[in-house]
Design a protein around this motif. Structure first.
Motif, PDB file in Angstrom:
ATOM      1  N   ASP A 151       0.822  -1.210   0.000  1.00 59.29           N
ATOM      2  CA  ASP A 151       0.000   0.000   0.000  1.00 59.29           C
ATOM      3  C   ASP A 151       0.859   1.263   0.000  1.00 59.29           C
ATOM      4  O   ASP A 151       1.793   1.390   0.784  1.00 59.29           O
ATOM      5  CB  ASP A 151      -0.913  -0.004   1.227  1.00 59.29           C
ATOM      6  N   GLN A 152       0.528   2.201  -0.898  1.00 56.91           N
ATOM      7  CA  GLN A 152       1.300   3.441  -1.014  1.00 56.91           C
ATOM      8  C   GLN A 152       0.470   4.691  -0.734  1.00 56.91           C
ATOM      9  O   GLN A 152       0.872   5.800  -1.080  1.00 56.91           O
ATOM     10  CB  GLN A 152       1.913   3.517  -2.422  1.00 56.91           C
ATOM     11  N   SER A 153      -0.668   4.512  -0.078  1.00 57.28           N
ATOM     12  CA  SER A 153      -1.485   5.683   0.249  1.00 57.28           C
ATOM     13  C   SER A 153      -0.723   6.660   1.147  1.00 57.28           C
ATOM     14  O   SER A 153      -0.985   7.867   1.112  1.00 57.28           O
ATOM     15  CB  SER A 153      -2.789   5.247   0.924  1.00 57.28           C
ATOM     16  N   ALA A 309      -2.865   6.373  12.933  1.00 60.55           N
ATOM     17  CA  ALA A 309      -1.856   7.167  12.238  1.00 60.55           C
ATOM     18  C   ALA A 309      -0.618   6.332  11.945  1.00 60.55           C
ATOM     19  O   ALA A 309      -0.351   5.324  12.594  1.00 60.55           O
ATOM     20  CB  ALA A 309      -1.467   8.378  13.085  1.00 60.55           C
ATOM     21  N   GLN A 310       0.120   6.794  10.936  1.00 54.36           N
ATOM     22  CA  GLN A 310       1.460   6.287  10.655  1.00 54.36           C
ATOM     23  C   GLN A 310       2.405   7.480  10.638  1.00 54.36           C
ATOM     24  O   GLN A 310       2.098   8.505  10.025  1.00 54.36           O
ATOM     25  CB  GLN A 310       1.518   5.589   9.291  1.00 54.36           C
ATOM     26  N   THR A 311       3.534   7.340  11.317  1.00 55.51           N
ATOM     27  CA  THR A 311       4.552   8.379  11.268  1.00 55.51           C
ATOM     28  C   THR A 311       5.718   7.974  10.386  1.00 55.51           C
ATOM     29  O   THR A 311       6.688   8.716  10.244  1.00 55.51           O
ATOM     30  CB  THR A 311       5.074   8.707  12.684  1.00 55.51           C
ATOM     31  N   ARG A 314       4.898   1.903   6.094  1.00 54.43           N
ATOM     32  CA  ARG A 314       4.771   0.498   6.490  1.00 54.43           C
ATOM     33  C   ARG A 314       4.750   0.298   8.004  1.00 54.43           C
ATOM     34  O   ARG A 314       4.979  -0.802   8.492  1.00 54.43           O
ATOM     35  CB  ARG A 314       5.878  -0.361   5.858  1.00 54.43           C
ATOM     36  N   GLN A 315       4.508   1.344   8.732  1.00 54.81           N
ATOM     37  CA  GLN A 315       4.352   1.223  10.177  1.00 54.81           C
ATOM     38  C   GLN A 315       2.953   0.680  10.468  1.00 54.81           C
ATOM     39  O   GLN A 315       1.987   1.049   9.809  1.00 54.81           O
ATOM     40  CB  GLN A 315       4.514   2.601  10.816  1.00 54.81           C
ATOM     41  N   PRO A 316       2.806  -0.180  11.461  1.00 53.51           N
ATOM     42  CA  PRO A 316       1.461  -0.609  11.852  1.00 53.51           C
ATOM     43  C   PRO A 316       0.629   0.586  12.309  1.00 53.51           C
ATOM     44  O   PRO A 316       1.164   1.582  12.812  1.00 53.51           O
ATOM     45  CB  PRO A 316       1.721  -1.570  13.024  1.00 53.51           C
ATOM     46  N   ASP A 317      -0.682   0.499  12.125  1.00 54.93           N
ATOM     47  CA  ASP A 317      -1.572   1.569  12.573  1.00 54.93           C
ATOM     48  C   ASP A 317      -1.414   1.819  14.068  1.00 54.93           C
ATOM     49  O   ASP A 317      -1.339   0.872  14.853  1.00 54.93           O
ATOM     50  CB  ASP A 317      -3.024   1.195  12.291  1.00 54.93           C
ATOM     51  N   VAL A 348       0.505  10.563   8.706  1.00 55.29           N
ATOM     52  CA  VAL A 348      -0.625  10.272   7.823  1.00 55.29           C
ATOM     53  C   VAL A 348      -1.722   9.603   8.641  1.00 55.29           C
ATOM     54  O   VAL A 348      -1.464   8.668   9.395  1.00 55.29           O
ATOM     55  CB  VAL A 348      -0.202   9.380   6.638  1.00 55.29           C
ATOM     56  N   LEU A 349      -2.946  10.122   8.489  1.00 54.55           N
ATOM     57  CA  LEU A 349      -4.075   9.720   9.326  1.00 54.55           C
ATOM     58  C   LEU A 349      -5.058   8.850   8.548  1.00 54.55           C
ATOM     59  O   LEU A 349      -5.317   9.095   7.361  1.00 54.55           O
ATOM     60  CB  LEU A 349      -4.787  10.957   9.861  1.00 54.55           C
TER      61      LEU A 349
END
Length: 379
Positions: A151-153, A309-311, A314-317, A348-349
């Protein structure tokens, strides 16, 4: 195939010379669209000999030839320099760690490329990004891809309603192995091509050597949070929070034989702060402050809301509460401590699979290395 309901129309596909954009073009062609490929040159070789643009260009030409599609070429290197690379350098000079892929998508692929496609008479553009678009109650939404591992959102969170309305993501419902299988079945030259990694204009070369071409190296001290000098660094610009590689710290008297990690940077004094332990308390934060946010819907869900959120990519939510301040910036509180949240990177939220938008991280409440009390900093 993801996106709003398709009608027969001209679509310009950004063909990069990789397998993803190759299959995106193939799927649109087979769906009956009038497809034209455009190869974008976003970087002019700086003389290092490491630029792979010509190889990618040849692969893009080969794929379009195989598919029977016309291909055009557009040079956006000047726009990239002004809209992306200058920002990249200024952020590093200020001690922050930028994400040029986010800015490239906003400024180049979904701005200048979209304008170029419209000049060719196309009604829409398409790329090989792994993401999806739908429309609910008259508003376009950016959704995560079916393949969560690809995923690249995260990199697309700066897009808005006008851009999403004119964009197709044909790979949004596919997994990467399916994409490679489709490419192989159709004899595309890119079927087994290795995915590009890292920052596009740096490629496979050494990051420190590349950055030194633009930001002169300046050696300085490496210190522990309590001020002990334990080494020397070639320049604080070259390091980011949480980094382990490249510190070249040997055995330190009175310290255990354990890895060292970057936990702080003092740009003015040219001091790099390090601590031992992957989960050092100096890297932990529960709150952050951001620059004014961008909202895909055009506005935030509310002045205060809960989401994930991701900071980093590919970080887990991570569950959090978001407060939108009067100037549009965000104050974010996480449900649990976060490691190495880095100023300059993107927050990113998400609401489930829906990407709400995001913002650049300004500061956190992680302890400021060099202070006596590791918990007296605030976002």
């Amino acid at each position: 195939m993801s996106g709003a309901a398709f009608v027969k129309q001209g679509i310009v596909v950004g063909v990069s010379g990789g397998v993803d954009s190759s299959v995106a073009a193939l799927l649109l062609r087979d769906a009956g669209f009038d497809v034209t490929g455009v190869f974008m040159q976003n970087w002019t070789d700086d003389g290092s000999g490491d630029c792979r643009a010509e190889d990618d260009r040849r692969d893009a030409v080969a794929v379009c030839g195989r598919l029977g599609l016309p291909i055009r070429f557009r040079d956006f290197s000047s726009e990239y320099w002004d809209g992306v690379f200058r920002h990249f350098l200024s952020e590093y000079a200020a001690g922050r760690t930028p994400n040029p892929d986010v800015l490239c998508n906003r400024e180049i692929k979904f701005k200048h490329f979209l304008d170029a496609a419209r000049a060719l008479g196309a009604e829409a553009i398409a790329t090989g990004h792994y993401a999806r678009v739908d429309r609910v109650d008259g508003r376009y939404r950016l959704l995560r891809a079916k393949d969560r591992g690809k995923d690249q959102s995260y990199f697309l969170h700066q897009l808005g309603q006008a851009q999403l309305a004119a964009t197709r993501f044909p790979l949004g419902e596919l997994h990467k192995d399916e994409v490679r299988r489709i490419a192989a079945e159709h004899g595309l030259a890119t079927a087994e091509k290795k995915d590009s990694t890292g920052i596009c204009f740096i490629g496979e070369r050494d990051f420190r050597e590349f950055l030194a071409r633009y930001l002169p190296a300046k050696t300085g001290e490496i210190r522990t949070p309590d001020g002990e000098r334990i080494g020397e660094h070639p320049g604080v610009f070259y390091f980011t929070l949480g980094q382990r590689e490249g510190l070249n710290i040997g055995g330190v008297r009175g310290r255990p034989q354990a890895p060292w990690f970057v936990v702080g940077k003092d740009i003015e004094r040219n001091v790099l702060y390090v601590d031992q332990g992957h989960d050092s308390p100096w890297l932990q934060s529960t709150r952050l402050r951001s620059e004014p946010a961008h909202w895909i819907a055009g506005q935030p869900p509310s002045a205060r809301f809960e989401c994930t959120a991701q900071t980093r990519y590919r970080q887990p939510d991570e569950a959090c509460e978001v407060e939108v301040l009067d100037d549009g910036s965000l104050q974010v509180a996480f449900a649990r401590p976060q490691r190495a949240v880095t100023p300059g990177q993107s927050l990113v939220l998400y609401d489930g699979d829906v990407c709400l938008g995001g913002a650049i991280i300004l500061s956190t409440d992680a302890p400021a290395a060099g202070q006596a009390n590791p918990r007296n900093n605030a976002a």
